[in-house]
Design an enzyme around this catalytic site. Structure first.
Site, PDB file in Angstrom:
ATOM      1  N   GLU A 103       1.114   3.834   1.887  1.00 19.38           N
ATOM      2  CA  GLU A 103       1.719   4.229   3.162  1.00 19.38           C
ATOM      3  C   GLU A 103       2.956   3.381   3.435  1.00 19.38           C
ATOM      4  O   GLU A 103       4.007   3.899   3.848  1.00 19.38           O
ATOM      5  CB  GLU A 103       0.722   4.025   4.313  1.00 19.38           C
ATOM      6  CG  GLU A 103      -0.599   4.775   4.179  1.00 19.38           C
ATOM      7  CD  GLU A 103      -1.673   3.971   3.443  1.00 19.38           C
ATOM      8  OE1 GLU A 103      -1.342   3.301   2.441  1.00 19.38           O
ATOM      9  OE2 GLU A 103      -2.841   4.022   3.860  1.00 19.38           O
ATOM     10  N   THR A 118     -31.162  -8.392 -25.414  1.00 18.51           N
ATOM     11  CA  THR A 118     -31.807  -9.137 -24.330  1.00 18.51           C
ATOM     12  C   THR A 118     -31.066  -8.957 -23.015  1.00 18.51           C
ATOM     13  O   THR A 118     -31.663  -8.650 -21.978  1.00 18.51           O
ATOM     14  CB  THR A 118     -31.854 -10.653 -24.681  1.00 18.51           C
ATOM     15  OG1 THR A 118     -32.358 -10.775 -26.007  1.00 18.51           O
ATOM     16  CG2 THR A 118     -32.715 -11.413 -23.717  1.00 18.51           C
ATOM     17  N   LEU A 173     -13.544 -10.915 -27.619  1.00 16.28           N
ATOM     18  CA  LEU A 173     -13.683 -10.126 -26.389  1.00 16.28           C
ATOM     19  C   LEU A 173     -12.397  -9.864 -25.630  1.00 16.28           C
ATOM     20  O   LEU A 173     -12.419  -9.331 -24.531  1.00 16.28           O
ATOM     21  CB  LEU A 173     -14.718 -10.754 -25.429  1.00 16.28           C
ATOM     22  CG  LEU A 173     -16.138 -10.881 -25.970  1.00 16.28           C
ATOM     23  CD1 LEU A 173     -17.036 -11.546 -24.923  1.00 16.28           C
ATOM     24  CD2 LEU A 173     -16.718  -9.540 -26.372  1.00 16.28           C
ATOM     25  N   HIS A 182       0.842  -1.188   0.000  1.00 12.80           N
ATOM     26  CA  HIS A 182       0.000   0.000   0.000  1.00 12.80           C
ATOM     27  C   HIS A 182       0.885   1.249   0.000  1.00 12.80           C
ATOM     28  O   HIS A 182       2.065   1.194   0.379  1.00 12.80           O
ATOM     29  CB  HIS A 182      -0.921  -0.019   1.215  1.00 12.80           C
ATOM     30  CG  HIS A 182      -2.014  -1.038   1.102  1.00 12.80           C
ATOM     31  ND1 HIS A 182      -3.015  -1.176   2.017  1.00 12.80           N
ATOM     32  CD2 HIS A 182      -2.247  -1.984   0.154  1.00 12.80           C
ATOM     33  CE1 HIS A 182      -3.830  -2.143   1.654  1.00 12.80           C
ATOM     34  NE2 HIS A 182      -3.386  -2.660   0.517  1.00 12.80           N
TER      35      HIS A 182
HETATM   36  C1  AOF Z   1      -4.604  -0.407  -1.651  1.00 12.29           C
HETATM   37  N1  AOF Z   1      -3.556   0.428  -1.729  1.00 12.29           N
HETATM   38  O1  AOF Z   1      -2.324   2.084  -0.961  1.00 12.29           O
HETATM   39  C2  AOF Z   1      -4.269   1.504   0.226  1.00 12.29           C
HETATM   40  C3  AOF Z   1      -5.401   0.644   0.288  1.00 12.29           C
HETATM   41  O2  AOF Z   1      -6.351  -6.486  -0.154  1.00 12.29           O
HETATM   42  P1  AOF Z   1      -5.400  -5.413   0.193  1.00 12.29           P
HETATM   43  O3  AOF Z   1      -4.525  -5.754   1.360  1.00 12.29           O
HETATM   44  O4  AOF Z   1      -4.569  -4.948  -0.961  1.00 12.29           O
HETATM   45  O5  AOF Z   1      -6.260  -4.177   0.707  1.00 12.29           O
HETATM   46  C4  AOF Z   1      -7.055  -3.421  -0.143  1.00 12.29           C
HETATM   47  C5  AOF Z   1      -7.817  -2.377   0.652  1.00 12.29           C
HETATM   48  O6  AOF Z   1      -6.991  -1.589   1.475  1.00 12.29           O
HETATM   49  C6  AOF Z   1      -8.519  -1.388  -0.236  1.00 12.29           C
HETATM   50  O7  AOF Z   1      -9.784  -1.837  -0.618  1.00 12.29           O
HETATM   51  C7  AOF Z   1      -8.622  -0.117   0.605  1.00 12.29           C
HETATM   52  O8  AOF Z   1      -9.816  -0.152   1.378  1.00 12.29           O
HETATM   53  C8  AOF Z   1      -7.438  -0.224   1.561  1.00 12.29           C
HETATM   54  N2  AOF Z   1      -6.328   0.747   1.269  1.00 12.29           N
HETATM   55  N3  AOF Z   1      -5.503  -0.302  -0.676  1.00 12.29           N
HETATM   56  O9  AOF Z   1      -4.751  -1.254  -2.496  1.00 12.29           O
HETATM   57  C9  AOF Z   1      -3.328   1.373  -0.839  1.00 12.29           C
HETATM   58  N4  AOF Z   1      -4.028   2.459   1.142  1.00 12.29           N
HETATM   59 ZN    ZN Z   2      -3.258  -0.203   3.668  1.00 16.31          ZN
END
Ligand code: AOF
Ligand code: ZN
Length: 351
Positions: free
Chosen positions: A58, A282, A215, A56
Protein backbone atom coordinates in the site's frame (compact mmCIF):
# COMPACT_ATOMS: atom_id res chain seq x y z
CA UNK A 1 -21.41 -0.68 -2.16
CA UNK A 2 -20.64 -3.76 -0.08
CA UNK A 3 -19.18 -5.83 -2.90
CA UNK A 4 -16.35 -5.12 -5.32
CA UNK A 5 -17.27 -3.69 -8.73
CA UNK A 6 -16.09 -5.23 -11.98
CA UNK A 7 -13.34 -2.63 -12.28
CA UNK A 8 -12.22 -3.36 -8.72
CA UNK A 9 -12.23 -7.10 -9.41
CA UNK A 10 -10.00 -6.53 -12.43
CA UNK A 11 -7.71 -4.39 -10.28
CA UNK A 12 -7.57 -7.16 -7.68
CA UNK A 13 -6.48 -9.66 -10.32
CA UNK A 14 -3.74 -7.21 -11.28
CA UNK A 15 -2.77 -6.79 -7.60
CA UNK A 16 -2.50 -10.58 -7.25
CA UNK A 17 -0.16 -10.67 -10.25
CA UNK A 18 1.91 -7.81 -8.81
CA UNK A 19 2.21 -9.60 -5.47
CA UNK A 20 3.57 -12.67 -7.27
CA UNK A 21 6.18 -10.65 -9.20
CA UNK A 22 9.14 -12.86 -10.08
CA UNK A 23 11.89 -12.69 -7.53
CA UNK A 24 9.78 -11.54 -4.57
CA UNK A 25 10.81 -14.00 -1.89
CA UNK A 26 8.62 -16.12 0.31
CA UNK A 27 9.78 -15.55 3.82
CA UNK A 28 8.78 -13.91 7.06
CA UNK A 29 6.48 -11.45 5.28
CA UNK A 30 3.54 -12.07 2.95
CA UNK A 31 3.64 -11.21 -0.74
CA UNK A 32 1.14 -8.38 -1.23
CA UNK A 33 0.00 -6.28 -4.21
CA UNK A 34 -1.96 -3.02 -4.38
CA UNK A 35 -3.62 -1.01 -7.17
CA UNK A 36 -4.94 2.55 -6.66
CA UNK A 37 -7.93 3.48 -8.80
CA UNK A 38 -9.10 7.04 -9.53
CA UNK A 39 -12.83 7.79 -9.01
CA UNK A 40 -13.36 7.16 -12.74
CA UNK A 41 -11.82 3.69 -12.44
CA UNK A 42 -8.50 4.41 -14.16
CA UNK A 43 -5.32 3.12 -12.57
CA UNK A 44 -3.46 5.81 -10.60
CA UNK A 45 -0.58 3.69 -9.35
CA UNK A 46 0.50 0.13 -8.59
CA UNK A 47 2.63 -1.24 -5.80
CA UNK A 48 3.88 -4.45 -4.27
CA UNK A 49 5.89 -5.65 -1.31
CA UNK A 50 9.46 -6.74 -2.02
CA UNK A 51 10.34 -8.62 1.17
CA UNK A 52 10.74 -8.09 4.91
CA UNK A 53 11.88 -4.60 5.87
CA UNK A 54 10.83 -2.97 2.58
CA UNK A 55 7.69 -0.78 2.24
CA UNK A 56 4.35 -2.57 2.31
CA UNK A 57 2.41 -2.78 -0.97
CA UNK A 58 0.00 0.00 0.00
CA UNK A 59 2.80 2.40 0.95
CA UNK A 60 4.68 1.54 -2.24
CA UNK A 61 1.58 2.39 -4.32
CA UNK A 62 0.85 5.57 -2.32
CA UNK A 63 4.40 6.80 -2.87
CA UNK A 64 4.03 6.35 -6.62
CA UNK A 65 0.61 8.05 -6.67
CA UNK A 66 1.61 11.17 -4.73
CA UNK A 67 -1.28 13.67 -4.60
CA UNK A 68 -3.34 11.50 -6.97
CA UNK A 69 -4.00 9.12 -4.07
CA UNK A 70 -6.61 11.56 -2.72
CA UNK A 71 -10.18 10.19 -3.22
CA UNK A 72 -8.80 7.02 -4.83
CA UNK A 73 -9.79 3.41 -4.13
CA UNK A 74 -7.04 1.13 -2.87
CA UNK A 75 -7.43 -2.46 -4.04
CA UNK A 76 -5.20 -4.77 -2.00
CA UNK A 77 -4.65 -8.54 -1.86
CA UNK A 78 -4.40 -8.46 1.97
CA UNK A 79 -6.21 -6.39 4.60
CA UNK A 80 -4.07 -3.29 5.29
CA UNK A 81 -2.03 -3.66 8.46
CA UNK A 82 -2.78 -1.80 11.65
CA UNK A 83 0.53 -2.07 13.45
CA UNK A 84 4.00 -0.63 13.55
CA UNK A 85 6.36 -3.50 12.80
CA UNK A 86 9.40 -3.12 10.61
CA UNK A 87 7.40 -0.33 8.94
CA UNK A 88 4.44 1.88 9.94
CA UNK A 89 0.74 0.98 9.79
CA UNK A 90 -0.74 1.01 6.28
CA UNK A 91 -4.27 1.77 7.54
CA UNK A 92 -2.94 5.09 8.86
CA UNK A 93 -0.98 5.82 5.68
CA UNK A 94 -4.11 5.24 3.56
CA UNK A 95 -6.17 7.55 5.80
CA UNK A 96 -3.53 10.29 5.70
CA UNK A 97 -3.30 10.07 1.91
CA UNK A 98 -7.05 10.69 1.67
CA UNK A 99 -7.98 7.32 0.17
CA UNK A 100 -11.80 7.10 -0.02
CA UNK A 101 -12.34 3.37 -0.34
CA UNK A 102 -10.39 0.16 0.33
CA UNK A 103 -11.14 -3.21 -1.25
CA UNK A 104 -9.11 -6.19 -0.01
CA UNK A 105 -9.18 -9.97 -0.51
CA UNK A 106 -7.64 -11.87 2.42
CA UNK A 107 -8.46 -10.85 5.98
CA UNK A 108 -5.12 -10.46 7.78
CA UNK A 109 -4.59 -13.71 9.76
CA UNK A 110 -1.68 -12.17 11.64
CA UNK A 111 -2.96 -11.26 15.12
CA UNK A 112 -0.10 -8.77 15.50
CA UNK A 113 -1.10 -6.72 12.46
CA UNK A 114 -4.88 -7.31 12.17
CA UNK A 115 -7.57 -4.67 12.67
CA UNK A 116 -6.80 -2.43 9.69
CA UNK A 117 -10.35 -2.65 8.31
CA UNK A 118 -11.81 -1.35 11.57
CA UNK A 119 -9.33 1.51 11.81
CA UNK A 120 -10.12 2.54 8.24
CA UNK A 121 -13.90 2.37 8.80
CA UNK A 122 -13.62 4.38 12.01
CA UNK A 123 -11.83 7.08 10.01
CA UNK A 124 -14.70 7.23 7.51
CA UNK A 125 -13.08 5.17 4.74
CA UNK A 126 -15.48 2.86 2.87
CA UNK A 127 -14.00 -0.63 3.41
CA UNK A 128 -15.00 -3.96 1.88
CA UNK A 129 -13.06 -7.20 2.08
CA UNK A 130 -13.09 -10.97 2.36
CA UNK A 131 -15.14 -13.53 0.47
CA UNK A 132 -18.45 -11.65 0.77
CA UNK A 133 -16.97 -8.62 -0.96
CA UNK A 134 -14.62 -10.07 -3.58
CA UNK A 135 -15.73 -13.72 -3.86
CA UNK A 136 -14.26 -16.92 -2.46
CA UNK A 137 -12.15 -17.61 -5.55
CA UNK A 138 -10.11 -14.41 -5.29
CA UNK A 139 -9.72 -14.82 -1.53
CA UNK A 140 -8.44 -18.36 -2.12
CA UNK A 141 -5.96 -17.00 -4.67
CA UNK A 142 -4.75 -14.38 -2.20
CA UNK A 143 -4.27 -17.02 0.51
CA UNK A 144 -2.50 -19.36 -1.92
CA UNK A 145 -0.02 -16.60 -2.66
CA UNK A 146 1.15 -16.85 0.94
CA UNK A 147 0.13 -20.36 1.87
CA UNK A 148 2.93 -21.06 4.34
CA UNK A 149 2.87 -17.57 5.85
CA UNK A 150 -0.90 -17.82 6.34
CA UNK A 151 -0.55 -21.19 8.05
CA UNK A 152 2.29 -19.99 10.26
CA UNK A 153 0.75 -16.76 11.52
CA UNK A 154 -2.60 -18.48 12.14
CA UNK A 155 -1.03 -21.37 14.06
CA UNK A 156 1.84 -19.58 15.77
CA UNK A 157 4.35 -22.06 14.33
CA UNK A 158 6.02 -22.63 10.96
CA UNK A 159 4.56 -24.94 8.30
CA UNK A 160 6.66 -28.13 8.21
CA UNK A 161 7.54 -29.97 5.01
CA UNK A 162 9.36 -33.23 5.66
CA UNK A 163 11.70 -34.21 2.85
CA UNK A 164 12.96 -37.76 2.52
CA UNK A 165 14.75 -39.82 -0.10
CA UNK A 166 14.49 -43.58 -0.02
CA UNK A 167 14.64 -46.74 -2.07
CA UNK A 168 11.40 -48.34 -3.26
CA UNK A 169 11.45 -50.44 -0.11
CA UNK A 170 11.69 -47.33 2.08
CA UNK A 171 15.37 -47.56 3.06
CA UNK A 172 17.40 -44.40 3.52
CA UNK A 173 20.75 -46.20 3.91
CA UNK A 174 22.21 -49.66 3.50
CA UNK A 175 22.91 -51.88 6.51
CA UNK A 176 26.58 -50.76 6.44
CA UNK A 177 25.43 -47.15 6.80
CA UNK A 178 26.25 -45.98 3.29
CA UNK A 179 23.63 -43.65 1.85
CA UNK A 180 25.44 -41.67 -0.84
CA UNK A 181 23.69 -41.44 -3.29
CA UNK A 182 20.34 -43.16 -3.16
CA UNK A 183 18.64 -40.67 -5.46
CA UNK A 184 19.94 -39.28 -8.74
CA UNK A 185 21.64 -35.92 -9.28
CA UNK A 186 18.51 -34.20 -10.69
CA UNK A 187 16.56 -35.10 -7.53
CA UNK A 188 19.34 -33.76 -5.34
CA UNK A 189 19.43 -30.53 -7.37
CA UNK A 190 15.70 -30.10 -6.76
CA UNK A 191 16.26 -30.36 -3.02
CA UNK A 192 18.68 -27.44 -3.25
CA UNK A 193 16.02 -25.42 -5.06
CA UNK A 194 13.51 -26.36 -2.37
CA UNK A 195 15.90 -25.23 0.37
CA UNK A 196 16.14 -21.81 -1.20
CA UNK A 197 12.34 -21.44 -0.86
CA UNK A 198 12.13 -22.21 2.86
CA UNK A 199 13.28 -20.20 5.87
CA UNK A 200 14.99 -23.01 7.77
CA UNK A 201 16.33 -26.51 7.22
CA UNK A 202 16.14 -28.79 10.26
CA UNK A 203 18.18 -31.92 10.99
CA UNK A 204 19.16 -33.77 14.15
CA UNK A 205 22.59 -33.96 15.71
CA UNK A 206 22.58 -37.63 14.61
CA UNK A 207 22.56 -36.61 10.95
CA UNK A 208 25.34 -34.07 11.52
CA UNK A 209 27.49 -36.68 13.26
CA UNK A 210 26.79 -39.40 10.69
CA UNK A 211 26.85 -37.47 7.41
CA UNK A 212 28.48 -34.09 8.10
CA UNK A 213 26.02 -32.39 5.70
CA UNK A 214 26.50 -28.79 4.57
CA UNK A 215 22.76 -27.93 4.28
CA UNK A 216 23.38 -24.65 2.49
CA UNK A 217 21.99 -23.86 -0.93
CA UNK A 218 24.68 -24.51 -3.48
CA UNK A 219 25.32 -21.33 -5.45
CA UNK A 220 25.93 -22.60 -8.92
CA UNK A 221 24.46 -19.77 -10.93
CA UNK A 222 21.17 -21.57 -11.64
CA UNK A 223 17.84 -19.78 -11.77
CA UNK A 224 16.56 -20.09 -8.21
CA UNK A 225 17.43 -17.18 -5.96
CA UNK A 226 20.34 -17.23 -3.59
CA UNK A 227 18.46 -16.89 -0.33
CA UNK A 228 20.08 -19.09 2.32
CA UNK A 229 17.77 -20.74 4.84
CA UNK A 230 18.89 -20.94 8.46
CA UNK A 231 20.52 -24.29 9.25
CA UNK A 232 18.96 -25.69 12.42
CA UNK A 233 20.44 -28.62 14.33
CA UNK A 234 18.27 -30.16 17.03
CA UNK A 235 19.49 -32.47 19.79
CA UNK A 236 21.54 -32.52 22.95
CA UNK A 237 24.88 -33.68 21.59
CA UNK A 238 27.56 -31.15 20.66
CA UNK A 239 28.23 -30.34 17.03
CA UNK A 240 31.86 -31.32 16.34
CA UNK A 241 34.27 -28.46 15.71
CA UNK A 242 34.93 -28.32 11.99
CA UNK A 243 31.50 -29.68 11.05
CA UNK A 244 30.46 -28.28 7.66
CA UNK A 245 27.22 -26.80 9.08
CA UNK A 246 29.38 -24.47 11.18
CA UNK A 247 30.92 -22.67 8.20
CA UNK A 248 29.73 -19.20 7.23
CA UNK A 249 27.77 -20.20 4.10
CA UNK A 250 24.50 -19.67 6.02
CA UNK A 251 23.44 -18.95 9.61
CA UNK A 252 23.35 -22.01 11.89
CA UNK A 253 21.34 -22.49 15.08
CA UNK A 254 21.81 -25.38 17.51
CA UNK A 255 18.69 -26.04 19.61
CA UNK A 256 19.48 -28.37 22.51
CA UNK A 257 16.09 -30.03 22.75
CA UNK A 258 14.24 -33.05 21.41
CA UNK A 259 10.84 -31.41 21.60
CA UNK A 260 9.54 -30.48 18.11
CA UNK A 261 7.10 -27.92 19.54
CA UNK A 262 9.94 -26.18 21.36
CA UNK A 263 11.92 -26.15 18.12
CA UNK A 264 9.04 -24.72 16.10
CA UNK A 265 8.21 -22.09 18.72
CA UNK A 266 11.84 -20.95 18.79
CA UNK A 267 11.94 -20.80 15.00
CA UNK A 268 8.64 -18.92 14.69
CA UNK A 269 10.04 -16.32 17.09
CA UNK A 270 12.95 -15.97 14.68
CA UNK A 271 10.58 -15.19 11.78
CA UNK A 272 10.70 -18.70 10.29
CA UNK A 273 7.43 -19.45 8.46
CA UNK A 274 8.33 -22.59 6.46
CA UNK A 275 10.62 -25.35 7.70
CA UNK A 276 12.14 -28.08 5.58
CA UNK A 277 12.66 -31.06 7.86
CA UNK A 278 15.55 -33.12 6.49
CA UNK A 279 16.07 -35.15 9.62
CA UNK A 280 16.74 -38.85 9.84
CA UNK A 281 14.31 -41.46 11.22
CA UNK A 282 14.52 -40.33 14.86
CA UNK A 283 13.90 -36.63 14.33
CA UNK A 284 11.23 -37.34 11.71
CA UNK A 285 9.47 -39.70 14.12
CA UNK A 286 9.48 -37.05 16.86
CA UNK A 287 7.86 -34.53 14.50
CA UNK A 288 5.27 -37.03 13.24
CA UNK A 289 4.48 -38.11 16.80
CA UNK A 290 4.02 -34.46 17.82
CA UNK A 291 1.58 -33.98 14.93
CA UNK A 292 3.61 -31.22 13.33
CA UNK A 293 4.46 -32.63 9.90
CA UNK A 294 2.19 -30.79 7.48
CA UNK A 295 3.48 -31.94 4.10
CA UNK A 296 5.85 -34.55 2.72
CA UNK A 297 8.24 -34.27 -0.23
CA UNK A 298 9.46 -37.77 -1.03
CA UNK A 299 11.98 -38.93 -3.58
CA UNK A 300 11.76 -42.63 -4.34
CA UNK A 301 14.71 -44.22 -6.11
CA UNK A 302 13.91 -47.33 -8.17
CA UNK A 303 16.30 -49.44 -6.10
CA UNK A 304 15.95 -52.09 -3.42
CA UNK A 305 18.15 -52.55 -0.36
CA UNK A 306 16.20 -55.03 1.74
CA UNK A 307 18.01 -54.04 4.92
CA UNK A 308 19.11 -50.78 6.54
CA UNK A 309 17.24 -48.02 8.38
CA UNK A 310 13.86 -46.95 7.10
CA UNK A 311 12.92 -43.29 6.62
CA UNK A 312 10.67 -43.07 9.66
CA UNK A 313 11.41 -44.42 13.12
CA UNK A 314 8.77 -45.45 15.65
CA UNK A 315 6.24 -42.64 15.54
CA UNK A 316 3.81 -44.24 17.96
CA UNK A 317 1.52 -46.10 15.58
CA UNK A 318 1.04 -49.80 16.19
CA UNK A 319 -1.98 -50.72 14.12
CA UNK A 320 -2.92 -49.87 10.57
CA UNK A 321 -5.87 -47.70 11.53
CA UNK A 322 -3.37 -45.40 13.25
CA UNK A 323 -1.34 -44.79 10.08
CA UNK A 324 -0.80 -41.14 9.28
CA UNK A 325 -2.79 -40.78 6.06
CA UNK A 326 -1.62 -38.37 3.42
CA UNK A 327 -3.24 -36.93 0.35
CA UNK A 328 -1.08 -36.98 -2.77
CA UNK A 329 -0.88 -33.51 -4.32
CA UNK A 330 1.57 -34.22 -7.11
CA UNK A 331 3.68 -37.02 -8.60
CA UNK A 332 6.50 -36.48 -11.09
CA UNK A 333 9.54 -38.24 -12.51
CA UNK A 334 12.83 -36.51 -11.72
CA UNK A 335 15.82 -38.05 -13.44
CA UNK A 336 15.69 -41.74 -12.61
CA UNK A 337 13.53 -41.15 -9.53
CA UNK A 338 9.92 -40.41 -8.63
CA UNK A 339 8.92 -37.35 -6.62
CA UNK A 340 5.78 -37.47 -4.49
CA UNK A 341 4.29 -34.39 -2.81
CA UNK A 342 1.66 -35.17 -0.22
CA UNK A 343 -0.25 -33.30 2.47
CA UNK A 344 -1.41 -34.42 5.87
CA UNK A 345 -5.23 -34.36 5.88
CA UNK A 346 -5.31 -32.28 9.04
CA UNK A 347 -3.70 -29.33 7.25
CA UNK A 348 -6.31 -29.43 4.50
CA UNK A 349 -9.18 -29.47 6.99
CA UNK A 350 -7.93 -26.58 9.09
CA UNK A 351 -6.87 -24.46 6.21
C1 AOF B 1 4.04 -7.00 4.40
N1 AOF B 1 3.85 -6.41 3.21
O1 AOF B 1 2.62 -5.29 1.76
C2 AOF B 1 1.65 -5.88 3.82
C3 AOF B 1 1.84 -6.54 5.07
O2 AOF B 1 6.90 -6.28 10.19
P1 AOF B 1 6.25 -5.53 9.10
O3 AOF B 1 6.10 -4.07 9.39
O4 AOF B 1 6.90 -5.73 7.76
O5 AOF B 1 4.75 -6.06 9.00
C4 AOF B 1 4.45 -7.34 8.53
C5 AOF B 1 2.95 -7.58 8.64
O6 AOF B 1 2.18 -6.57 8.04
C6 AOF B 1 2.53 -8.85 7.95
O7 AOF B 1 2.65 -9.96 8.79
C7 AOF B 1 1.08 -8.61 7.56
O8 AOF B 1 0.22 -9.00 8.63
C8 AOF B 1 0.99 -7.09 7.41
N2 AOF B 1 0.85 -6.62 5.99
N3 AOF B 1 3.06 -7.06 5.30
O9 AOF B 1 5.10 -7.50 4.65
C9 AOF B 1 2.71 -5.84 2.87
N4 AOF B 1 0.49 -5.28 3.48
ZN1 ZN C 1 1.16 -2.62 6.04
Amino acid sequence: MSTASGTETDALLRALALAATDGVPHGPNPRVGCVLLAPDGTVVAEGFHRGAGTPHAEVDALARAGALARRSTAVVTLEPCNHTGRTGPCAQALIEAGVARVVFAQVDPNPVAAGGAETLSAAGVDVVGGAVAVGAVLVAQARALNEFWTFAVSHGRPFVTWKAASTLDGRIAASDGTSRWITSAPARAEVHALRSEVDAVVVGTGTVLADDPHLAVRRDGTSFDSRQPMRVIVGLRDIPVGARVLDDAAPTLHLRTHDPLEVLTALFARDVRHVLLEGGPTVAAAFVRAGVVDAVRWYVAPALLGAGPSALGDAGMSTVSEALRLQVIDVARVGADVRIDARVFRTMEED
